[in-house]
Design a protein around this motif. Structure first.
Motif, PDB file in Angstrom:
ATOM      1  N   PHE A 212       0.810  -1.215   0.000  1.00 56.90           N
ATOM      2  CA  PHE A 212       0.000   0.000   0.000  1.00 56.90           C
ATOM      3  C   PHE A 212       0.847   1.270   0.000  1.00 56.90           C
ATOM      4  CE2 PHE A 212       0.449  -1.915   4.190  1.00 56.90           C
ATOM      5  CZ  PHE A 212       1.174  -0.936   4.851  1.00 56.90           C
ATOM      6  N   LEU A 213       2.182   1.139   0.004  1.00 54.66           N
ATOM      7  CA  LEU A 213       3.041   2.318   0.018  1.00 54.66           C
ATOM      8  C   LEU A 213       2.785   3.171  -1.219  1.00 54.66           C
ATOM      9  CD1 LEU A 213       6.456   0.869   1.256  1.00 54.66           C
ATOM     10  CD2 LEU A 213       4.701   2.065   2.589  1.00 54.66           C
ATOM     11  N   ILE A 214       2.871   4.483  -1.042  1.00 52.12           N
ATOM     12  CA  ILE A 214       2.642   5.408  -2.144  1.00 52.12           C
ATOM     13  C   ILE A 214       3.851   6.305  -2.320  1.00 52.12           C
ATOM     14  CG2 ILE A 214       0.135   5.381  -1.851  1.00 52.12           C
ATOM     15  CD1 ILE A 214       0.389   8.107  -0.433  1.00 52.12           C
ATOM     16  N   ASP A 215       3.925   6.956  -3.462  1.00 51.04           N
ATOM     17  CA  ASP A 215       5.005   7.879  -3.783  1.00 51.04           C
ATOM     18  C   ASP A 215       4.375   9.239  -4.056  1.00 51.04           C
ATOM     19  OD1 ASP A 215       7.429   8.998  -4.488  1.00 51.04           O
ATOM     20  OD2 ASP A 215       7.475   8.091  -6.486  1.00 51.04           O
ATOM     21  N   LEU A 216       4.573  10.182  -3.143  1.00 44.46           N
ATOM     22  CA  LEU A 216       3.996  11.510  -3.276  1.00 44.46           C
ATOM     23  C   LEU A 216       4.948  12.430  -4.031  1.00 44.46           C
ATOM     24  CD1 LEU A 216       2.704  12.040   0.388  1.00 44.46           C
ATOM     25  CD2 LEU A 216       1.331  11.441  -1.615  1.00 44.46           C
ATOM     26  N   SER A 217       4.375  13.352  -4.788  1.00 47.80           N
ATOM     27  CA  SER A 217       5.197  14.390  -5.418  1.00 47.80           C
ATOM     28  C   SER A 217       5.566  15.412  -4.346  1.00 47.80           C
ATOM     29  CB  SER A 217       4.407  15.076  -6.537  1.00 47.80           C
ATOM     30  OG  SER A 217       3.348  15.842  -5.976  1.00 47.80           O
ATOM     31  N   ASN A 218       6.521  16.260  -4.647  1.00 47.39           N
ATOM     32  CA  ASN A 218       6.909  17.303  -3.695  1.00 47.39           C
ATOM     33  C   ASN A 218       5.735  18.223  -3.379  1.00 47.39           C
ATOM     34  OD1 ASN A 218       9.543  16.430  -3.345  1.00 47.39           O
ATOM     35  ND2 ASN A 218      10.344  17.715  -4.988  1.00 47.39           N
ATOM     36  N   GLU A 219       4.948  18.531  -4.394  1.00 44.64           N
ATOM     37  CA  GLU A 219       3.795  19.404  -4.193  1.00 44.64           C
ATOM     38  C   GLU A 219       2.772  18.739  -3.278  1.00 44.64           C
ATOM     39  OE1 GLU A 219       4.889  18.592  -7.407  1.00 44.64           O
ATOM     40  OE2 GLU A 219       6.122  20.409  -7.491  1.00 44.64           O
ATOM     41  N   GLU A 220       2.509  17.456  -3.504  1.00 45.35           N
ATOM     42  CA  GLU A 220       1.562  16.729  -2.651  1.00 45.35           C
ATOM     43  C   GLU A 220       2.076  16.667  -1.211  1.00 45.35           C
ATOM     44  OE1 GLU A 220      -0.412  13.451  -5.669  1.00 45.35           O
ATOM     45  OE2 GLU A 220       1.676  13.174  -5.049  1.00 45.35           O
ATOM     46  N   ARG A 221       3.354  16.410  -1.064  1.00 43.59           N
ATOM     47  CA  ARG A 221       3.961  16.316   0.266  1.00 43.59           C
ATOM     48  C   ARG A 221       3.812  17.641   1.026  1.00 43.59           C
ATOM     49  NH1 ARG A 221       8.383  14.392  -1.543  1.00 43.59           N
ATOM     50  NH2 ARG A 221       7.852  12.226  -1.351  1.00 43.59           N
ATOM     51  N   LYS A 222       4.053  18.753   0.328  1.00 42.52           N
ATOM     52  CA  LYS A 222       3.948  20.068   0.955  1.00 42.52           C
ATOM     53  C   LYS A 222       2.511  20.403   1.335  1.00 42.52           C
ATOM     54  CE  LYS A 222       7.941  22.038  -1.398  1.00 42.52           C
ATOM     55  NZ  LYS A 222       8.396  22.952  -2.443  1.00 42.52           N
ATOM     56  N   ALA A 223       1.548  19.955   0.536  1.00 43.70           N
ATOM     57  CA  ALA A 223       0.144  20.317   0.745  1.00 43.70           C
ATOM     58  C   ALA A 223      -0.510  19.548   1.897  1.00 43.70           C
ATOM     59  CB  ALA A 223      -0.643  20.086  -0.542  1.00 43.70           C
ATOM     60  N   LEU A 224       0.041  18.402   2.266  1.00 43.49           N
ATOM     61  CA  LEU A 224      -0.598  17.578   3.301  1.00 43.49           C
ATOM     62  C   LEU A 224      -0.332  18.101   4.704  1.00 43.49           C
ATOM     63  CD1 LEU A 224       0.222  13.980   1.983  1.00 43.49           C
ATOM     64  CD2 LEU A 224      -2.008  15.112   2.009  1.00 43.49           C
ATOM     65  N   PRO A 225      -1.362  18.100   5.558  1.00 40.05           N
ATOM     66  CA  PRO A 225      -1.097  18.416   6.969  1.00 40.05           C
ATOM     67  C   PRO A 225      -0.265  17.282   7.566  1.00 40.05           C
ATOM     68  CG  PRO A 225      -3.405  17.804   6.659  1.00 40.05           C
ATOM     69  CD  PRO A 225      -2.762  17.811   5.307  1.00 40.05           C
ATOM     70  N   LYS A 226       0.701  17.641   8.404  1.00 36.12           N
ATOM     71  CA  LYS A 226       1.631  16.637   8.947  1.00 36.12           C
ATOM     72  C   LYS A 226       1.231  16.228  10.360  1.00 36.12           C
ATOM     73  CE  LYS A 226       4.212  17.729   5.340  1.00 36.12           C
ATOM     74  NZ  LYS A 226       3.398  18.715   4.696  1.00 36.12           N
ATOM     75  N   MET A 227       1.378  14.928  10.642  1.00 37.11           N
ATOM     76  CA  MET A 227       1.116  14.439  11.992  1.00 37.11           C
ATOM     77  C   MET A 227       2.454  14.171  12.663  1.00 37.11           C
ATOM     78  SD  MET A 227      -1.520  11.696  13.575  1.00 37.11           S
ATOM     79  CE  MET A 227      -0.824  10.084  13.329  1.00 37.11           C
ATOM     80  N   GLY A 228       2.815  15.065  13.568  1.00 45.04           N
ATOM     81  CA  GLY A 228       4.036  14.916  14.338  1.00 45.04           C
ATOM     82  C   GLY A 228       3.721  14.408  15.733  1.00 45.04           C
ATOM     83  N   ASP A 229       4.683  14.520  16.620  1.00 39.39           N
ATOM     84  CA  ASP A 229       4.514  14.030  17.990  1.00 39.39           C
ATOM     85  C   ASP A 229       3.360  14.729  18.714  1.00 39.39           C
ATOM     86  OD1 ASP A 229       6.525  12.168  17.759  1.00 39.39           O
ATOM     87  OD2 ASP A 229       8.076  13.509  18.547  1.00 39.39           O
ATOM     88  N   LYS A 230       3.238  16.042  18.545  1.00 41.05           N
ATOM     89  CA  LYS A 230       2.157  16.771  19.211  1.00 41.05           C
ATOM     90  C   LYS A 230       0.794  16.380  18.633  1.00 41.05           C
ATOM     91  CE  LYS A 230       4.946  20.813  20.313  1.00 41.05           C
ATOM     92  NZ  LYS A 230       5.158  22.234  20.052  1.00 41.05           N
ATOM     93  N   SER A 231       0.754  16.161  17.335  1.00 41.75           N
ATOM     94  CA  SER A 231      -0.507  15.821  16.682  1.00 41.75           C
ATOM     95  C   SER A 231      -0.977  14.406  17.018  1.00 41.75           C
ATOM     96  CB  SER A 231      -0.368  15.945  15.161  1.00 41.75           C
ATOM     97  OG  SER A 231       0.008  17.255  14.811  1.00 41.75           O
ATOM     98  N   ARG A 232      -0.062  13.525  17.369  1.00 39.54           N
ATOM     99  CA  ARG A 232      -0.443  12.139  17.678  1.00 39.54           C
ATOM    100  C   ARG A 232      -1.425  12.092  18.836  1.00 39.54           C
ATOM    101  NH1 ARG A 232       4.782   8.434  18.028  1.00 39.54           N
ATOM    102  NH2 ARG A 232       3.235   6.782  18.140  1.00 39.54           N
ATOM    103  N   ALA A 233      -1.168  12.854  19.886  1.00 40.25           N
ATOM    104  CA  ALA A 233      -2.085  12.879  21.030  1.00 40.25           C
ATOM    105  C   ALA A 233      -3.425  13.471  20.616  1.00 40.25           C
ATOM    106  CB  ALA A 233      -1.479  13.678  22.174  1.00 40.25           C
ATOM    107  N   PHE A 234      -3.414  14.510  19.788  1.00 39.78           N
ATOM    108  CA  PHE A 234      -4.636  15.136  19.311  1.00 39.78           C
ATOM    109  C   PHE A 234      -5.472  14.142  18.506  1.00 39.78           C
ATOM    110  CE2 PHE A 234      -6.777  17.355  15.816  1.00 39.78           C
ATOM    111  CZ  PHE A 234      -7.613  18.208  16.520  1.00 39.78           C
TER     112      PHE A 234
END
Length: 157
Positions: free
Chosen positions: A31-53
Motif C-alpha cells: 500500500f506504500l505510495i510515492d507523493l510528489s513534492n507538491e503533494e507532500r507540501k500540501a498535506l497536513p503533517k502528523m508529528g509528535d504533538k498531533s499524535r495525542a490530538f
C-alpha cells in the motif's frame, strides 16, 4: 572528531540477500505510495504533538458517533490511526538504518577518494611515469578548470 577508518567488505551474496530483504519489505507493504513534492507540501503533517490530538479525536468520535455526519467514515479513521501507529516504529528503524548506511558510505567514499588522491600525487611525482603518462593526464582531468565563456556584448546603436 577522530574516527577509525572503516575496514570491511560486503560480499556479493550478502548484498544480494540485503537487496532481497528490501524487496521483501516492499512486498509486505503493498500500500506504500510515492507523493510528489507538491503533494507532500500540501498535506497536513502528523508529528509528535498531533499524535495525542488524533488519538483523543478518535476516542471522542468512537464514544460519541451521533454528532458525526453520516458521510464521516469512523472505521477508515480508525484504520488510518492504526496503520500510522504500526508504521511509526518501522519509520524510526529505517531512518536510523538509512543514516548509518549514508554515514558509512560517505566515510568509505572519502577514504577511497583520499587514497586515490595519494596514488595520483605519487604517480605525478615519481618521475617514473613511463607508460603512465596518459593515465596520469586522464586522472588530472578531474582537476581541470573549465574555461568561462565570455559574455556576449550587447549591440550598441
Amino acid at each position: 572528531m577522530s574516527r577509525s577508518p572503516v575496514s570491511a567488505t560486503l560480499t556479493a551474496t550478502d548484498k544480494d540477500e540485503l537487496l532481497q530483504a528490501i524487496t521483501t519489505i516492499k512486498e509486505k507493504l503493498p500500500f506504500l505510495i510515492d507523493l510528489s513534492n507538491e503533494e507532500r507540501k500540501a498535506l497536513p503533517k502528523m508529528g509528535d504533538k498531533s499524535r495525542a490530538f488524533v488519538s483523543k479525536a478518535l476516542e471522542v468520535a468512537t464514544q460519541n458517533p451521533e454528532f458525526l455526519p453520516r458521510s464521516f467514515n469512523l472505521e477508515e479513521m480508525r484504520k488510518d490511526v492504526q496503520l500510522f501507529e504500526a508504521l511509526y516504529p518501522l519509520l524510526l528503524a529505517l531512518t536510523q538504518l538509512q543514516e548509518l548506511v549514508d554515514d558509512t558510505s560517505l566515510a568509505v567514499g572519502s577514504e577511497a577518494y583520499a587514497a586515490a588522491l595519494q596514488v595520483y600525487n605519487y604517480a605525478k611525482a615519481s618521475g617514473q611515469t613511463a607508460g603512465l603518462d596518459a593515465v596520469v593526464e586522464e586522472m588530472g582531468q578531474r582537476f581541470a578548470r573549465k574555461s568561462r565563456k565570455s559574455k556576449p556584448q550587447a549591440a550598441t546603436l
